[in-house]
Design an enzyme around this catalytic site. Structure first.
Site, PDB file in Angstrom:
ATOM      1  N   HIS A 103      50.073  -5.631  68.358  1.00  0.00           N
ATOM      2  CA  HIS A 103      50.508  -6.925  67.428  1.00  0.00           C
ATOM      3  C   HIS A 103      49.512  -8.057  67.687  1.00  0.00           C
ATOM      4  O   HIS A 103      49.305  -8.844  66.767  1.00  0.00           O
ATOM      5  CB  HIS A 103      51.783  -7.393  68.370  1.00  0.00           C
ATOM      6  CG  HIS A 103      53.094  -6.458  67.768  1.00  0.00           C
ATOM      7  ND1 HIS A 103      53.288  -5.448  68.511  1.00  0.00           N
ATOM      8  CD2 HIS A 103      53.657  -6.772  66.645  1.00  0.00           C
ATOM      9  CE1 HIS A 103      54.543  -5.146  67.554  1.00  0.00           C
ATOM     10  NE2 HIS A 103      54.549  -5.788  66.555  1.00  0.00           N
ATOM     11  N   ARG A 143      58.945 -11.117  60.213  1.00  0.00           N
ATOM     12  CA  ARG A 143      58.855 -10.598  61.643  1.00  0.00           C
ATOM     13  C   ARG A 143      59.807 -11.716  62.330  1.00  0.00           C
ATOM     14  O   ARG A 143      59.245 -12.625  63.025  1.00  0.00           O
ATOM     15  CB  ARG A 143      57.942 -10.604  62.477  1.00  0.00           C
ATOM     16  CG  ARG A 143      57.199  -9.250  61.812  1.00  0.00           C
ATOM     17  CD  ARG A 143      55.927  -8.847  62.536  1.00  0.00           C
ATOM     18  NE  ARG A 143      55.432  -7.318  62.505  1.00  0.00           N
ATOM     19  CZ  ARG A 143      54.565  -7.123  61.585  1.00  0.00           C
ATOM     20  NH1 ARG A 143      53.726  -8.035  60.829  1.00  0.00           N
ATOM     21  NH2 ARG A 143      54.381  -5.777  61.544  1.00  0.00           N
ATOM     22  N   GLU A 170      61.209   3.825  60.862  1.00  0.00           N
ATOM     23  CA  GLU A 170      60.235   3.736  61.917  1.00  0.00           C
ATOM     24  C   GLU A 170      60.299   4.664  62.846  1.00  0.00           C
ATOM     25  O   GLU A 170      59.410   4.925  63.652  1.00  0.00           O
ATOM     26  CB  GLU A 170      60.643   2.223  62.651  1.00  0.00           C
ATOM     27  CG  GLU A 170      60.151   1.173  61.917  1.00  0.00           C
ATOM     28  CD  GLU A 170      60.263  -0.118  62.567  1.00  0.00           C
ATOM     29  OE1 GLU A 170      59.298  -0.586  63.116  1.00  0.00           O
ATOM     30  OE2 GLU A 170      61.370  -0.540  63.133  1.00  0.00           O
ATOM     31  N   ASP A 227      55.119   1.924  63.646  1.00  0.00           N
ATOM     32  CA  ASP A 227      55.985   2.581  64.594  1.00  0.00           C
ATOM     33  C   ASP A 227      56.217   3.982  64.309  1.00  0.00           C
ATOM     34  O   ASP A 227      56.166   5.018  65.141  1.00  0.00           O
ATOM     35  CB  ASP A 227      57.456   1.974  64.935  1.00  0.00           C
ATOM     36  CG  ASP A 227      57.215   0.717  65.971  1.00  0.00           C
ATOM     37  OD1 ASP A 227      56.620   0.953  67.154  1.00  0.00           O
ATOM     38  OD2 ASP A 227      57.658  -0.182  65.639  1.00  0.00           O
ATOM     39  N   ARG A 239      51.037   2.841  70.489  1.00  0.00           N
ATOM     40  CA  ARG A 239      50.195   2.118  69.592  1.00  0.00           C
ATOM     41  C   ARG A 239      49.584   0.966  70.350  1.00  0.00           C
ATOM     42  O   ARG A 239      48.387   0.484  69.708  1.00  0.00           O
ATOM     43  CB  ARG A 239      51.172   1.357  68.551  1.00  0.00           C
ATOM     44  CG  ARG A 239      52.157   0.456  68.855  1.00  0.00           C
ATOM     45  CD  ARG A 239      53.302   0.060  68.037  1.00  0.00           C
ATOM     46  NE  ARG A 239      52.880  -0.981  67.300  1.00  0.00           N
ATOM     47  CZ  ARG A 239      53.719  -1.877  66.275  1.00  0.00           C
ATOM     48  NH1 ARG A 239      54.820  -1.291  66.191  1.00  0.00           N
ATOM     49  NH2 ARG A 239      53.199  -2.918  65.779  1.00  0.00           N
ATOM     50  N   CYS A 282      55.856  -1.455  54.951  1.00  0.00           N
ATOM     51  CA  CYS A 282      55.462  -2.628  55.468  1.00  0.00           C
ATOM     52  C   CYS A 282      54.812  -2.743  56.830  1.00  0.00           C
ATOM     53  O   CYS A 282      54.438  -3.686  57.375  1.00  0.00           O
ATOM     54  CB  CYS A 282      56.612  -3.576  55.636  1.00  0.00           C
ATOM     55  SG  CYS A 282      58.074  -3.206  56.763  1.00  0.00           S
TER      56      CYS A 282
HETATM   57  C1  PEP Z   1      55.931  -1.254  62.052  1.00  0.00           C
HETATM   58  O1  PEP Z   1      56.391  -0.694  62.996  1.00  0.00           O
HETATM   59  O2  PEP Z   1      55.307  -0.594  61.074  1.00  0.00           O
HETATM   60  C2  PEP Z   1      56.367  -2.520  61.460  1.00  0.00           C
HETATM   61  C3  PEP Z   1      56.094  -3.257  60.437  1.00  0.00           C
HETATM   62  O3  PEP Z   1      56.969  -3.332  62.494  1.00  0.00           O
HETATM   63  P1  PEP Z   1      56.269  -3.907  63.795  1.00  0.00           P
HETATM   64  O4  PEP Z   1      54.660  -3.678  63.436  1.00  0.00           O
HETATM   65  O5  PEP Z   1      56.614  -5.386  63.856  1.00  0.00           O
HETATM   66  O6  PEP Z   1      56.689  -3.198  64.964  1.00  0.00           O
HETATM   67 MG    MG Z   2      57.821  -1.522  64.051  1.00  0.00          MG
END
Ligand code: PEP
Ligand code: MG
Length: 538
Positions: free
Chosen positions: A184, A291, A425, A449, A459, A496
């Site tokens: 993140h 988000r 996801e 995810d 990740r 996304c």
């Molecule tokens: C993802 O998992 O690709 C996603 C867009 O959500 P986040 O990155 O906020 O987990």
């Molecule tokens: Mg995600």
């Protein structure tokens, strides 16, 4: 001059004063006198009761009885004579306030779990939860204070709850020693448009002693106190990159369409009102991922329904009729709000996160749904659920949406029936995409995810970088089949996750049948240029 390398996660050149971010100290673990510890306990207990009463009030307004009662029972548990006496006795014999609450809470939970009565057995989890709330407050942490002026931030790593507190207009660049391309921190860097390196081989102490930090996040280099020649070279590169960026401006107000007329929509990923303004500025055709959990992070208490409503309404109004897809709360794993005092998990990425957490805690979920539906009257909103695995989860969440709509109707509050989509996801959701496509209005693939769970790669784990393969055949098969499932059901599919912003993959996604790509605002113009210039054989 000291020099090293890092993994670039957002390109660009930046230079300026380095600021080393240290995690705020957790409250001291020193054990005070029994009187001091008892005082700490009583204060924390009062704070926990205030939090629980506030949550119970929200639950009662949003959803009526059962959840509110559980929270009210937890307040009573924290007033229970046996608990109070047990904690005070443990403190008197030398335990810290936090240890005493934990021990006494656990002892009472075990006694309850051993009872014959089903109802009382079920309360064991509640006493543990209430005790965890008090210990969470006792072990809570302070906050980091940022000095005036602009700086490049250096850190070991940053959690989402820390990144949301950054004074974003003053951060020129980011360098972390840990982190990965999908973490993140990296996502935030892309959203903020700031040159960023993760996994930098820098000693933070050197950063602390340096006057200037320069990074070239296009080729993954950092320099502490660079010599004049290096500085001049980097400045030149910075102005040539700015020049290239200006060349992209021509794509700001264009449709995203190939020479042969195939269209795809480029949406923006956002986490705040500032990001929405940024999305608008770069000509995003909509918001594909709001988000919403970022409205819950980096603060001391739960946002009220009113605060959420204002944030969603602002986004809906600012986008002036363009689509705004609000993802419901995706707390859990690395996104933690300490005031929620959720129990620690062994494997949080596989734990009670995303929609699972919301279904388990309707007192959190329902006010958010109410806020989204109330804001729906002000623009073109959709909602989308994260971390879905089984069809029943979507069905249950949709039932809660219907319940909220009925309540709003009873209250005479305006709302619209809005599209409800899900994020794909998990491999389970990807493999069941056909079934989900019958129940959802759209599917949006969260490749961050989906990659993590398909390739069994955390990740957040920097050591796995060389195993990360966005074009792994297993992932591509899933991506292809999701788009097909959506096409067969007559709904749209988008992406996304971070892969959506990779201009080299955009053509492939278009060919697979994706109709929307949602990415950091800073990526839109380059991806649009790539699609508009795409050579296609008829
Ligand atoms: C993802 O998992 O690709 C996603 C867009 O959500 P986040 O990155 O906020 O987990
Ligand atoms: Mg995600």
């Amino acid at each position: 001059m000291k020099h090293g390398i890092g993994l670039p996660v957002y390109p660009g050149v930046a230079m300026g004063k380095p600021l080393v971010y240290r995690k705020p100290e957790a409250a001291s673990s020193d054990v005070g006198t029994p009187e001091a510890e008892a005082l700490k306990f009583h204060r924390a207990c009062q704070e926990a009761k205030n939090q629980l009463s506030a949550l119970a009030k929200i639950a009662r307004e949003g959803l009526g009885g059962e959840q509110a009662e559980i929270l009210e029972v937890q307040v009573l548990m924290l007033e229970d004579g046996e608990l109070l006496e047990g904690v005070e006795a443990a403190i008197a014999s030398g335990a810290s306030a936090a240890e005493a609450v934990q021990q006494q809470g656990e002892a009472m939970a075990q006694d309850m779990a051993a009872l014959d009565d089903d109802y009382l057995r079920g309360r064991a989890a509640d006493i543990r939860d209430a005790a965890a709330r008090v210990t969470g407050i006792l072990r809570g942490s302070g906050t980091f204070s940022f000095p005036e002026g602009k700086f490049l931030l250096l850190a070991e790593d940053l959690a989402p709850s820390e990144t949301v507190r950054l004074p974003r207009d003053r951060v020129l660049g980011l360098v972390t020693r840990q982190g990965s391309a999908n973490s993140h921190t990296a996502i935030l860097a892309r959203t903020l448009n700031i040159p960023t390196l993760v996994q930098a081989d820098m000693d933070l102490k050197d950063g602390e002693n340096a006057k200037i930090l320069a990074i070239d996040a296009s080729c993954g280099e950092w320099f502490l106190d660079p010599d004049e020649e290096t500085l001049a070279r980097l400045k030149e590169k910075q102005s040539s990159l700015n020049h290239q960026q200006t060349g992209l401006d021509a794509y700001r107000d264009r449709e995203t369409v190939t020479a042969s007329g195939r269209k795809i929509q480029l949406f923006a990923n956002v986490g705040s009102a500032e990001d929405v303004a940024e999305a608008q500025a770069v000509g995003a055709e909509g918001i594909g991922l709001y988000r919403s959990e970022f409205l819950y992070l980096g603060r001391e208490k739960l946002p009220s329904e009113e605060e959420l409503f204002e944030a969603y309404r602002t986004a809906a109004e600012r986008m002036k009729g363009r689509s705004v897809i609000i993802r419901t709360l995706d707390i859990g794993a690395d996104k933690q709000a300490s005031y929620l005092n959720l129990p620690a998990e062994e494997n949080p990425a596989l734990g009670l996160r995303g929609l699972r957490l919301c279904l388990a805690h309707p007192e959190l979920f329902l006010p958010q749904l109410r806020a989204i539906y109330r804001a729906s009257a002000y623009g073109n909103l959709s909602l989308m659920f994260p971390m879905v695995t089984s069809l029943w989860e979507l069905q249950e969440a949709k039932r809660l949406c219907t319940q909220v709509c009925l309540e709003l109707e009873d209250d005479g509050v305006a709302y619209r029936e809005i599209p409800i989509g899900i994020m794909i996801e998990t491999p389970a959701a990807a493999l069941e995409a056909r079934e989900f496509a019958k129940e959802a209005d759209f599917l949006s693939v969260g490749t961050n995810d989906l990659t993590q769970y398909t390739l069994a790669q955390d990740r957040q784990n920097a050591a796995l970088e060389r195993f990360f393969d966005p074009c792994h055949p297993a992932l591509l098969k899933l991506l292809r089949s999701i788009a097909e499932a959506a096409g067969q059901a007559g709904i749209w599919a988008g992406i996304c996750g971070e892969l959506a912003g990779d201009a080299t993959l955009a053509g492939m996604f278009l060919d697979m049948g994706y109709r929307e790509l949602s990415m950091a605002p800073g990526r839109i113009l380059e991806v649009r240029k790539t699609i508009c210039e795409r050579e296609e054989t008829p």
